[in-house]
Design an enzyme around this catalytic site. Structure first.
Site, PDB file in Angstrom:
ATOM      1  N   PRO A 143       8.027  14.116   0.346  1.00  0.00           N
ATOM      2  CA  PRO A 143       6.594  14.376   0.632  1.00  0.00           C
ATOM      3  C   PRO A 143       5.262  13.558  -0.167  1.00  0.00           C
ATOM      4  CG  PRO A 143       6.989  16.283   0.663  1.00  0.00           C
ATOM      5  CD  PRO A 143       8.306  15.993   0.104  1.00  0.00           C
ATOM      6  N   CYS A 169     -16.430  -8.683  -0.560  1.00  0.00           N
ATOM      7  CA  CYS A 169     -17.077 -10.237  -0.128  1.00  0.00           C
ATOM      8  C   CYS A 169     -16.013 -10.758   0.286  1.00  0.00           C
ATOM      9  CB  CYS A 169     -17.874 -10.974  -1.141  1.00  0.00           C
ATOM     10  SG  CYS A 169     -19.231 -10.718  -1.849  1.00  0.00           S
TER      11      CYS A 169
END
Ligand code: LLP
Length: 416
Positions: free
Chosen positions: A274, A342
């Site tokens: 996990p 950007c």
């Protein structure tokens, strides 16, 4: 259940106001709650207390040394997928005999490193990899402990980018081919067949695919044992989902019932890998508002964290809750929370209802403890942010914020 709660109007991590950490350490930053990690590990492991088992925390979900060390000290092993993760796990003091090595593209040097270290087992994902491991183990004059990662062809019903157990995925080998691989492996002098493995995907919110996958691999175990190939470890991978929004993933106890029923007894050791369920809700990403900007059709809240810090929203269109660090009764408006990078894909949330926050105010992106920092980059030459661990009323920086010098470390001018 986690330890990020409001006390009055202030968001706390355990007994520390998040704003205080941000003041001292700066933003953006990840904040982890040690008590949450411990609790999640304990609940997971205790769900399997009636059987012999090993929880190998999936290091890719959060590979910070402090996180690995905390889990290792509680008895966890590690699921690794690279030499780098092996190095981290060892640095954090996780014993090699609690480390399993998965991944479709293990390089020779990584295989050698793992063999040299003496890990618990390699989860082999192809016939060529089997040959490689045999060859390297022969050179090193030792026996490599192996499992075959079986692709059980079960639909995990999760995001396609994080589903791994379908025929069309690159992971594991189909059941029929696995039988052939096991027969070959059993005949190879430098291999020791010790286990079987599968991992079908991540952020699963239903137990049925897990049950189906495990039944399929146990069926193969039966066929192997009939041929005299015995399997000591059954590794069922990771994948248990968490609550980001309004999902209702199974409790570890329900997951355990499903797995144990599908395994159907026997003297084997179960292995789990996990990641998200242990650390996902144990961490937040804290950012500061830079500007508010009204576009033609949208309200943008521009913050100092970006897709380079947390890429899940951009990459998977993943939803992560955003909360103001200091509650306010200002009106809530629908906003896009975006970073300075950007790219139009640079958002942390889209069409999110959030109270109006002014420049300088803090917000927390919740459930960011898994696949947050480990997927961070320096894109746009943004130094990677700091990580902090909290326990009770104490906190410590467990990874410094990178500097501009860190950005160019190892680079040099071309002398041509
Ligand atoms: N074992 C193996 C072989 C894996 O590939 C993974 C995750 C795990 C265990 C742990 O799975 P978990 O328990 O955390 O679901 N970046 C994506 C998730 C990618 C998962 C990759 N493999 C995300 O942010 O949602």
């Amino acid at each position: 259940m986690n330890y990020f709660n409001y006390q009055g109007n202030e968001l706390y991590c355990e007994d520390v106001p998040v704003a205080r950490i941000a003041e001292e350490v700066g933003t953006p930053l990840y904040v982890y709650s040690a008590s949450t990690i411990e609790r999640h590990y304990r609940v997971f492991s205790e769900a399997f207390s009636e059987v012999d088992h090993l929880v190998c925390f999936s290091a890719k979900s959060n590979s910070n040394l402090a996180v690995l060390k905390l889990l290792g000290s509680m008895g966890a092993g590690a699921d690794i997928v690279s030499g780098g993760e092996l190095y981290r796990a060892l640095q954090a003091g996780i014993p090699p005999d609690r480390i399993v090595f998965s991944g479709v593209g293990k390089r020779d040097d990584e295989i050698r490193y793992a063999l040299d270290t003496g890990i618990l087992m390699f989860n082999i994902e192809s016939s060529e990899e089997l040959q490689s491991v045999q060859g390297i183990a022969r050179e090193m004059d030792l026996k490599a402990p192996i499992a075959v990662r079986v692709n059980p062809d079960v639909d995990p019903k999760t995001h396609p980018y994080i589903s791994t157990g379908l025929e069309k995925n690159k992971f594991g080998v189909p059941v029929t081919e696995a039988l052939t691989l096991y027969r070959q492996a059993a005949d190879m002098p430098n291999l020791d067949v010790v286990g079987i493995d599968c991992h079908i995907g991540s952020q699963l919110t239903s137990v049925h695919p897990f049950g189906e996958a495990v039944r399929r691999i146990m069926d193969l175990v039966g066929r192997l044992e009939a041929e005299g190939i015995s399997v000591r470890y059954v590794d069922v991978g990771g994948g248990l989902g968490i609550v980001y929004n309004n999902e209702s993933p199974p409790l570890p106890s329900t997951y355990a019932e499903t797995i144990l029923e599908a395994v159907g007894g026997g003297e084997r050791t179960l292995i789990f890998e996990p990641g998200r369920v242990i650390v996902g809700n144990a961490g937040v990403l804290v950012a500061r508002v830079l500007y508010n900007k009204k576009g033609a059709t949208k309200n943008f809240v521009i913050v100092d964290a970006a897709m380079n810090d947390l890429i899940r929203p951009s990459l998977y269109d993943a939803y992560q809750e955003i909360k103001p660090v200091t509650k306010t009764d200002r009106e809530a408006i629908v906003v896009d929370v975006v970073g300075p990078v950007c790219e139009s894909a640079d958002f942390l949330a889209r069409d999110h209802l959030l109270p109006r926050l002014g420049s300088g105010e803090l917000l927390a992106v919740m459930s960011a403890g898994a696949y947050g920092f480990p997927m961070a980059s320096q894109y746009n030459s943004r130094p990677r942010c700091a990580e902090v661990m909290v326990r009770d009323s104490r906190f410590e920086v467990v990874r410094d914020r990178e500097t501009y010098q860190d950005l160019i470390r190892g680079e040099r001018f071309f002398e041509g």
